[in-house]
Design an enzyme around this catalytic site. Sequence first.
Site, short mmCIF file in Angstrom:
data_model
loop_
_atom_site.label_atom_id
_atom_site.label_comp_id
_atom_site.label_asym_id
_atom_site.label_seq_id
_atom_site.Cartn_x
_atom_site.Cartn_y
_atom_site.Cartn_z
N HIS A 1 -7.62 -5.84 -0.69
CA HIS A 1 -6.36 -5.18 -0.29
C HIS A 1 -5.63 -6.07 0.72
CE1 HIS A 1 -4.10 -1.46 -0.51
NE2 HIS A 1 -4.03 -1.37 0.80
N SER B 1 0.82 -1.20 0.00
CA SER B 1 0.00 0.00 0.00
C SER B 1 0.86 1.26 0.00
CB SER B 1 -0.98 -0.06 1.17
OG SER B 1 -2.12 0.72 0.90
N ASP C 1 -9.33 -5.29 -5.34
CA ASP C 1 -8.91 -4.25 -4.40
C ASP C 1 -9.74 -2.99 -4.66
OD1 ASP C 1 -7.61 -2.40 -2.78
OD2 ASP C 1 -5.61 -3.14 -3.28
#
Length: 675
Positions: free
Chosen positions: A341, A204, A310
Amino acid sequence: MSIRTRFTTWRPLATAAAATAALLATFLAPATAQARTHPSPRESQPIYSYQNAVREAVWVDTRLDGDGDGKTDRVAVDIVRPREPAQRNRKVPVIMDASPYYSCCGRGNESQLKTYDAQGDVVQMPLFYDNYFVPRGYAFVGVDLAGTNRSDGCVDVGGRSDIQSAKAVVDWLNGRATAYTSRTGTEKTRATWTNGRTGMIGKSWDGTIANGVAATGVKGLKTIVPISAISTWYDYYFSKGAPLYGSGPDWLSDYVDSPDARAKCAAVQQKLVDQAPRTGDRTSLWTERDYVKDAKKVKASVFLVHGMQDLNVRLQHVGPWWDALAKNGVERKIWLSQTGHVDPFDFRRAEWVDTLHRWFDHELLGYDNGIDREPMADIERHPDQWVTSKSWPPRGTSAATLRPAKGSQPGVGTLGLTKAKGTETFTDDPALSETDWAARIDTSTPDKAGFTTGTLTKDLRVSGSSKVTVTASPTTSTAHLSAVLVDLGPDTIRDYAASGEGITTLADRTCWGANATGDSACFKATRAKTTAVDYTVISRGWADLGNYASDRKGVPLTPGKAYTITLDLGATDHVVPAGHRLALIVAGTDKDLIDPPSTKPTLTIDLARTSARLPLVGGASAFAQATKGAGTAVPHRAAALDGVQAPRAAHRVPEGGPLRRPLCAEPLGEPDTGC
């Protein structure tokens, strides 16, 4: 598309090679026979003590003064490295994770934080990287981004400060920057223990920093492993002018700022407000945070990992970055999962650790282990069932232009290769989402226009990024559009919309690497969380129709006038099997995935000037073969189909799942709780 082969076997200096051979001889028998058959090592071994590893902290000068206190900012760098190589005058490579989350929010499925001893040296470094790789002859470095944890400066959400926080550390590891033994002292320290060969990894925001640093072309950065990472920050907040979240980067900066930074960084916060208007217009702030435009500078190899479902860092971050890297001859590898995610450590653990180990051995130690000759792509076709592709998208993939056409009911049409005439009309309903539209694909509803193929007679593989061009006339001065591709047919998939985004966390633990006092290498196991569905959304994209003439600036619309705009759908790799149907849905606000416009328009679509360009393996001829002799496209008065639950309304950060508020961090404008 031509790809320049970049993989080469890096061989250490003769003295280091001799030391390596001597160490390996202890563990490989018979040593002489092994040396004759394998003159180059193929796998690093856990031959160093993790309990006795060197744990230290340094502060690297970024040469920036983000907090405006008249002193250049220093970023905290926590290091865990094997003690024995330095004692033998052997230098080691570095694996680095630069993150804003080491103190505020935590890393990984268990939200681990850094912990420290009384001397301020790191005891627990989150995740398994140090436990596993330090005994194998790597150093692990955890960098606190400027403005977070023990670092000076301000978080600027992917801008110059964020990227320089990590780049300066790569420079220091390669002898080009200055570091100190304390945050405010004058004693300097050098990284004499490393050869400077660095690999960056992270999920991320962390992976985003890896992308950004690679896009500077910094020397010494040999590879990056971005997991669920952002490639351009504009696309995190907007999609062609349509806002994806109800807040901007100022909120996110405030979310991760340390207390010291929160007291000093008002000017940076205000800049993030002023230069990131909620209109969705592109400004210089977004240009600075666009790494795709600088892909030509990337010298590091890239091992990219992303979940195809995601809905936090969406798949629009994969296609343009991947294509730009390919265009510039960057060596690449990719994993695409069915999850949301989620880190690969939590959806394919054993295979991930093994593959990452071989990747770093090849890229940082120079071992000829064959990973560069393996398939480029691993794709999760069904939960825990993976296939590979020699290249990605596979050879033979080409864009097929599909055309919507009217059916027997309003808003329930067909999808094929022939251009059609006529119009379809729908009214934006911000209370509905892609799951509502797909569930009623065969029913005439006022909120969407749906178009389906007949039942496919052959499998049809979509691989890459799609584009949907829509010509629409609105009844109001503002309008948002969504385009969604759907596989209509029964399947069992990962439940990406549930809280684990496709995984369930178990009580049992598995161990990956060595333990040390205060730092366990054992992590909670996971398994796939699955659900049976009647349809699967495979890709989606959004736009503000007011951005029809420019990606940079939106304008008010003239009611009744026709406008044409192209929506960029997220990359995917999905097989629509024989017996299923492929659907295209065009609608307004996709609830909880984009924000609604200021009005509630009705839009009339000109079908002759509306189309979808899909990357199909086999191109248009594959589509023609798969739909040849297809059965009835639209059953009459069909019952609602079952899919995953609707996307959850959540104030997200590029870390994982819905918002988890850190201690003592309120968004700007909210009262201080006094925590």
